[in-house]
Design an enzyme around this catalytic site. Structure first.
Site, PDB file in Angstrom:
ATOM      1  N   TRP A   1      -0.491  -2.791   8.509  1.00 53.76           N
ATOM      2  CA  TRP A   1      -0.998  -2.575   7.201  1.00 53.76           C
ATOM      3  C   TRP A   1      -1.059  -0.821   6.837  1.00 53.76           C
ATOM      4  CZ3 TRP A   1      -1.700  -6.577   4.567  1.00 53.76           C
ATOM      5  CH2 TRP A   1      -1.993  -7.959   5.036  1.00 53.76           C
ATOM      6  N   THR A   2      -0.552  -0.578   5.578  1.00 54.92           N
ATOM      7  CA  THR A   2      -0.173   0.750   5.415  1.00 54.92           C
ATOM      8  C   THR A   2      -1.037   1.618   4.487  1.00 54.92           C
ATOM      9  OG1 THR A   2       1.515  -0.040   3.693  1.00 54.92           O
ATOM     10  CG2 THR A   2       2.479   0.305   5.942  1.00 54.92           C
ATOM     11  N   GLU A   3      -2.335   1.345   4.399  1.00 49.84           N
ATOM     12  CA  GLU A   3      -2.944   2.151   3.635  1.00 49.84           C
ATOM     13  C   GLU A   3      -3.092   3.637   4.062  1.00 49.84           C
ATOM     14  OE1 GLU A   3      -4.060  -0.466   4.846  1.00 49.84           O
ATOM     15  OE2 GLU A   3      -5.578  -1.713   3.388  1.00 49.84           O
TER      16      GLU A   3
ATOM     17  N   GLU B   1      -9.370 -12.533   2.173  1.00 52.08           N
ATOM     18  CA  GLU B   1     -10.332 -11.566   1.121  1.00 52.08           C
ATOM     19  C   GLU B   1     -10.273 -12.083  -0.445  1.00 52.08           C
ATOM     20  OE1 GLU B   1     -10.095  -7.900   3.862  1.00 52.08           O
ATOM     21  OE2 GLU B   1      -8.466  -7.807   2.627  1.00 52.08           O
TER      22      GLU B   1
ATOM     23  N   ARG C   1       0.877  -1.073   0.053  1.00 51.14           N
ATOM     24  CA  ARG C   1      -0.013   0.037  -0.027  1.00 51.14           C
ATOM     25  C   ARG C   1       0.981   1.241   0.139  1.00 51.14           C
ATOM     26  NH1 ARG C   1      -2.980  -4.306   2.189  1.00 51.14           N
ATOM     27  NH2 ARG C   1      -4.770  -4.615   0.964  1.00 51.14           N
TER      28      ARG C   1
ATOM     29  N   HIS D   1      -6.277 -10.320  -3.709  1.00 49.41           N
ATOM     30  CA  HIS D   1      -5.314  -9.410  -3.735  1.00 49.41           C
ATOM     31  C   HIS D   1      -4.031  -9.580  -4.744  1.00 49.41           C
ATOM     32  CE1 HIS D   1      -6.707  -7.412  -0.274  1.00 49.41           C
ATOM     33  NE2 HIS D   1      -6.943  -8.569   0.397  1.00 49.41           N
TER      34      HIS D   1
ATOM     35  N   ASP E   1       0.218  -7.081  -3.519  1.00 43.81           N
ATOM     36  CA  ASP E   1      -0.950  -6.918  -3.333  1.00 43.81           C
ATOM     37  C   ASP E   1      -1.536  -6.045  -4.501  1.00 43.81           C
ATOM     38  OD1 ASP E   1      -3.464  -6.447  -1.792  1.00 43.81           O
ATOM     39  OD2 ASP E   1      -2.234  -6.873   0.110  1.00 43.81           O
TER      40      ASP E   1
ATOM     41  N   TYR F   1      -3.532  -5.440  15.415  1.00 39.82           N
ATOM     42  CA  TYR F   1      -3.443  -4.569  14.314  1.00 39.82           C
ATOM     43  C   TYR F   1      -2.928  -3.122  14.587  1.00 39.82           C
ATOM     44  CZ  TYR F   1      -5.124  -7.611  10.722  1.00 39.82           C
ATOM     45  OH  TYR F   1      -5.157  -8.639   9.848  1.00 39.82           O
TER      46      TYR F   1
HETATM   47  C1  ACM Z   1      -6.095  -8.930   6.551  1.00 39.49           C
HETATM   48  O1  ACM Z   1      -5.768  -7.983   7.463  1.00 39.49           O
HETATM   49  N1  ACM Z   1      -6.492  -8.723   5.519  1.00 39.49           N
HETATM   50  C2  ACM Z   1      -5.369 -10.208   6.621  1.00 39.49           C
END
Ligand code: ACM
Ligand code: ZN
Length: 747
Positions: free
Chosen positions: A458-460, A317, A154, A254, A183, A408
């Site tokens: 996660w780096t969005e 996902e 991301r 992804h 991704d 997270y």
């Molecule tokens: C995830 O956070 N989609 C594994």
């Protein structure tokens, strides 16, 4: 008697002196009488462990400005650090003795490296006095997977920062770096056989800016990738620090960046662009021979670069829309007599597992790989809570726990009002510290399958290295202590963490100071007051001052001693002070008092425990849920209607009902289909007085202000109907929809 008391007192003082900083806390630390006096000069004697000796020398010289000599024998006038290898000792165990000299002893370089991390913290803590108390530490970890994850798709982080990230992992005696390399928004690893993966797949035309709900984009070309030479360098750097890198190559979902580079890998063959949007996308790998050939070739190059026994194959996902429409996919389901598209995902993962197993490697995947049947030797990374991990352990598969609420680190760690924009949620340092990776649902035998846990980044919404540091620190410290396995109560940990900040300052790490923040919550009120509001700060109730009129708190404001009784609408502003100085940011909370505030609520359907701050009373606690913080203050219902009845205690007149619902479809939260209101004088016979349509709820964006004419009744009931099943085309299609409601104010 008196003398005995004195001895206890002294021992107590000494304990706190020597245990001040160590994070993670060692399993055993004993103090002995005496002090080693030290200055800026040291000698390291290390007959076997050159790598560790060099690491320690470099660290002390660079960060503490010391002069360190690696020598074969002692040098007069300089204290000695001996690194001793003793193959009789257990793997991962080390001892650290401080006496006239310092001796670290372990089976091999890894244990010695852990001892070095403890020594670094002891030296930093005691540098100002130049005195180290004589002591013996005997120490080893509880969990074998002590990890941190980083999403470099991301946003892309340069090689130098990836190394720094590995240093962070190493400094807390953690041992696993889960590197998310592919991704939808970018493919980040050079694959010689498929050059388009990085020529095309590593670059996107624009990125989302601001919150997902704003749907705003820039149009700047963005990207980057790691060459195979970069990766070799990083793998070596990690190995020198006893950190294993688990690369993640995402499949079958992804995969937009890969399919953009080679469109035949998808079901439709149509050209795509690397995604500029965050989310979950329907274009996924098509399970055809060409795709498996591609993935096997990619994984062959990945295995040549990464010695890790475990390879992460993603698995989360993966929408099944294209598979449902694809002739090849449907033929495959028939051919192998698979149950459905979940069966096809399972077939996909099993084929990849077979390939990797044949090369002596094992797979791990996100918990969706349980759906449709787990591959025979796969380990599971449990992220949507503990459930996937529990199920996998019961099936005798290994598990790494990363439940969102605790692990997270892209969630907020403090009050969102005071924090940079984040994904959502609220994962405080205290919450991380309260984490137990072992679910109580497991038997002793099943518990053995829990390898450990990791923090996911996660780096969005995380744009640069300094921002990564901010999200990671100090939550990584709390997680490391959970995983090393000797926890204290949170207040003790927090004090240690506070002193540990001085090491982070020396290392120029950008850490969050959210632990100083005042936090507040509405608690169940007594019969006398509409709202009781509780505050908690760095030192419990101490040092908090507040106002109720919207003015800035000072030490002349009201000192907090007990929950604040509130009977008319107010704005609470509070802060934590030490020696007259404000140490926290200002906590601010509006409290709205209406005729229903503090009144009893009955619910026909139960909300999810996870989203029920103080249970039913959340709906009348005077705090109106903030749509940016749907993790608290809201009641969340999964697949169920809200049926809430408020008892006002006696008949009274009213004419307006105000209530709120969350719309956050990307998080599976949908607005209600309808909202109906009823009144009753006896709590038995209810008359319907209003119904609001979905169209009107959508138009109001979930914020309802409903005029109900002049009523005079004791009870009022609201039914908000859930979407039940998430419709196609939305994230989580087919799963139960969430319905989030807060506060029913009656005026
Ligand atoms: C995830 O956070 N989609 C594994
Ligand atoms: Zn297909």
């Amino acid at each position: 008697m008196k003398k005995l008391m004195m001895i206890f007192l002294l021992v107590g003082l000494q304990m706190s002196y020597a245990q001040k900083n160590l994070i993670p806390q060692p399993k055993s630390l004993e103090l002995q009488t005496g002090d080693l006096i030290f200055g800026k000069n040291w000698v390291i004697i290390s007959p076997k462990n050159t790598n560790e000796a060099n690491y320690l020398k470099d660290f002390l010289e660079k960060n503490f400005k010391m002069n360190v000599e690696i020598s074969k024998k002692e040098i007069k006038g300089k204290p000695t650090i001996q690194l001793l290898q003793n193959t009789q000792l257990k793997e991962n165990y080390y001892s650290l003795k401080v006496a006239k000299d310092i001796v670290i002893e372990a089976k091999d370089g890894k244990g010695i490296f852990y001892g070095i991390q403890s020594l670094i913290q002891l030296l930093q803590e005691n540098e100002s006095t130049g005195k180290l108390s004589y002591l013996t530490i005997k120490d080893e970890p509880t969990f074998q997977w002590r990890g941190m994850h980083l999403d470099c798709c991301r946003h892309f982080f340069p090689k130098e920062f990836v190394k720094k990230y590995i240093d962070f992992i190493a400094m807390y005696k953690m041992n696993t770096f889960h590197w998310h390399l592919t991704d939808d928004q970018g493919w980040r690893i050079e694959i010689k056989k498929y050059p388009k993966l990085t020529e095309i797949g590593a670059w996107r035309n624009g990125s989302m800016i601001g919150a997902y709900s704003d749907q705003k984009f820039d149009n700047e070309r963005y990207g980057g990738y790691y060459t195979q030479e970069d990766i070799k360098e990083i793998v070596k750097y990690a190995a020198d620090r006893h950190v294993n890198i688990v690369p993640e190559i995402e499949m079958p979902g992804h995969a937009v960046a890969a399919i953009s580079s080679y469109p035949n890998l998808g079901c439709t063959g149509k050209p795509l662009e690397v995604e500029n949007k965050w989310g979950v996308f329907e274009d996924v790998f098509c399970p055809k021979e060409e795709t498996f050939q591609f993935l096997e070739n990619v994984l062959t190059e990945v295995m040549a670069l990464f010695p890790s026994k475990t390879i992460h194959i993603g698995g989360d996902e993966c929408p099944k829309e294209n598979w449902k429409k694809c002739e090849h996919c449907q033929a495959l389901i028939k051919k192998y007599n698979l149950k459905d598209e979940h069966g096809l995902q399972s077939y996909f993962v099993q084929r990849i597992e077979k390939f990797l197993n044949s090369k002596g490697r094992k797979i791990i995947g996100w918990d969706e790989i349980l759906e449709g049947g787990l591959a025979p030797n796969a380990a599971v990374m449990s992220w949507r809570g503990f459930e996937g991990g529990i199920e996998a352990a019961k099936q005798k598969h290994f598990v790494v726990m990363t439940p969102g609420d605790y692990c997270y680190f892209d969630h907020y760690q403090g009050d969102p009002k005071n924090e940079p924009l984040a994904f959502g949620g609220r994962t405080t340092v205290e919450k991380v510290y309260s984490f137990n990776p072992i679910p109580k649902e497991l038997t002793n035998e099943e518990q053995k399958y829990i390898l450990g846990a990791q923090g996911n980044v996660w780096t969005e919404y995380i744009l640069n290295p300094k921002h990564v540091e901010y999200m990671v620190f100090p939550r990584i410290a709390a997680l490391s202590e959970v995983l090393w396995g000797k926890k204290s109560d949170y207040n003790e940990f927090q004090k240690r963490l506070f002193r540990h900040f001085s090491l982070l300052d020396i290392l120029d790490i950008n850490y969050s100071k959210s632990i100083f923040e005042v936090v507040g919550k509405s608690i169940n009120p007594d019969n006398k007051n509409a709202v009781l509001y509780q505050l908690k700060g760095f030192d419990g109730s101490n040092g908090i001052f507040y106002t109720l009129d919207g003015t800035t708190p000072t030490t002349n404001s009201i000192a907090y001693t007990q929950p604040i009784a509130i009977n008319k609408s107010a704005k609470i502003q509070a802060a934590y002070f030490e020696n007259g100085i404000m140490k926290s940011k200002i906590f601010s909370q509006d409290v709205f008092v209406s005729k229903s505030t503090g009144k009893k609520v009955t619910l026909d359907n139960q909300p999810s425990e996870k989203y029920a701050a103080i249970g039913n009373q959340t709906l009348t606690d005077g705090i109106i849920g903030d749509p940016a913080k749907f993790g608290s203050d809201w009641l969340g219902f999964s697949g169920k209607d809200v049926v809430a009845t408020i008892d006002l205690g006696k008949e009274m007149p009213y004419s307006v009902v105000k209530t709120n619902f969350v719309k956050s479809n990307e998080n599976w939260i949908h607005l209600p289909q309808t909202v109906q209101l009823f009144v009753s004088v006896d709590g038995k016979i209810f008359n319907k007085i209003k119904e609001i349509s979905n169209a009107d709820i959508v138009k109001a964006n979930g914020k309802l202000n409903i005029n109900i004419g002049n009523q005079n009744a004791r009870f009022i009931k609201m039914i908000a109907t859930n979407t039940t099943k998430i419709p196609n085309g939305f994230a989580g299609a087919g799963y139960p929809a969430w319905l989030f409601v807060d506060e029913i104010s009656i005026e």
